[in-house]
Design a protein around this motif. Sequence first.
Motif: not given
Lengths: 295, 298
Positions: A108, A112, A117-119, A123, A126-127, A130
């Motif tokens: 990942x 990254x 990349x798209x999105x 992502x 979100x990480x 958390x």
Amino acid sequence: MSTLQADTKITSSPASTIKSKALLSRVLLWIFLLLVAGFALFPIILAFFGSLKSNLELTTGTTLLPKEWKFENFTQAWTSANFARFTWNSMFISTFTTIGTLLIGTMAAYAVARVDFYGKRVYVVIQSCTLFISIGAVVLRPQFDLMVALNLQKSLWGVIIILISAHATAFFMLIGFVRAIPKELDEAAFIDGCNFYSVYFRVILPLLTPALGVTALWTFRGAWNEYILPLVFTMTQPALQTLTVGLAGLKYGVGDAAQPQLMLAGACLSMLPMIIVYIFANKSFMQMTAGSVKG
Amino acid sequence: MNGTKRQINAWTFVAPSLILTLIFGVYPVFWALKYMFYDYQGFGTPLFIGLDNFERLFRDKDFWHSVVNTFIYAGGKLIITIPLSFILAVVLNRALKGRQLLRAIYFMPTVISASVMAIVFYVIFNSYNGMVNQLLLGAGIISSPIDWLGAKYALLTAIIIAIWGAIGNYMLLFIAGLQNIPEDLYEAASIDGAGPLRKMWSITVPMLGPVLQMIIMLAITVSLKGYESIMVLTEGGPYGKTEVMYLYLYKLFFPVSSGGSSIQQFGYGSAVGFTTAVIVGLITLIYFYVSKKLNDIY
């Protein structure tokens, strides 16, 4: 006060005062460093010597060293308290959690760090969520239900998968390390015929090796230290308990009165493998200090 | 190396991470967001009760007491840990004889499990027959045993354990940050006649700025969340003196042997979980805002 004296002295003999001032600050520094070292070591030392005392001496003695060295405390913990089993379970969980986390985290982090990349933003958000949002023990309930659905609630893999899923910290550590690798190396590899995947295996992973050591240390330690998660999953299954869970269980005793010398022996058994791992992981940490971070 | 192929490549690498995070990290949060509006004990049909759980929460003295304890616990830990580990990092980042050994010693506590250490502290800090009291009595430092795990000192003992376990970790992070500061900056400053304190204030602190900010933020969230060692040491006792909010929350889902309610309360527990997360989030935001302001001043 001391600086005032030093200031007045400087006029008379500069060289010698600077020397003695430096000596004084060195001595003070070392007293400070040794005090902190003592603080770091005292519970371990007390636990070690305490684990070798008899129950009576542990509860009434006033000396640090045992008068009578009771090595049988250890054999008793190992056999009757089932520490052999606990050690294996802890090793198993920590090893596979570390491997899984490093694999998923580096993949990942590489994607990254190198591709828009798209999105991607979603992502990363979100990480980081958390990482910073914690509703504590609440999550254990739905996590347990999920593992029941997957029929993994009675295996160590349930614990391992959940530990791997919490890889945000490792991901953010690794992304920094990947970014430190010059992009020109990727590009050169692409020109030489590499693709996205072979760059990961041939350029990124080899150059990440020192960083992987640090991240592995972090992850392994986290899994080894984990108490709540294995506790919840193995409350009713002593054969699956880890060292942390099994040792804490001694506090409640098995019918007998509390046996503090066994608790300390168990604690020493729990620490020993970790300290050995630490000595090895420590080396890969030294490698990191040697060079890669400057990249 | 462009276009949709690269997009797909990247996604195949992110997918395992994303799927695991969504299932085991994100879904449980939505589970809690749903059940915090329900009366649910783990069996039977969950009953929708609107905001009743939150109404109960605001009147729950035990919970708010645990919030105060959390602040004392986290504050007490950080106020010692952060400056001490920073000083150690600066000292051990210099050429000093034996620094590798010292680093190894300071870092050692962090490789040992918090719950294992809590057991060790539980035994050696025992008030009646603990080794710490025996040694202090034997050496004549104290005249009567200190009740380390009693109502008066239990929280302090918990803070000592937390500090003990954290110093080496933050020292390591600070050292990693320090090593990113180019050596030539210090050389240039030396040529300009800067002393050690001046270098610390004008190079180390500003250059470390973002790293420092990140490490402290991490330290705050970690110490607010920590409850493992307290759970093993005292289970929040005696009389709730060491009850921190995440431990209180844990007991609502997994009732422990002594004290508190023995009934699982998933609905109310979810509401408590949501509230504790909001409290931690607010503190993090405040810290972020304040530290940003401080950065602007530089």
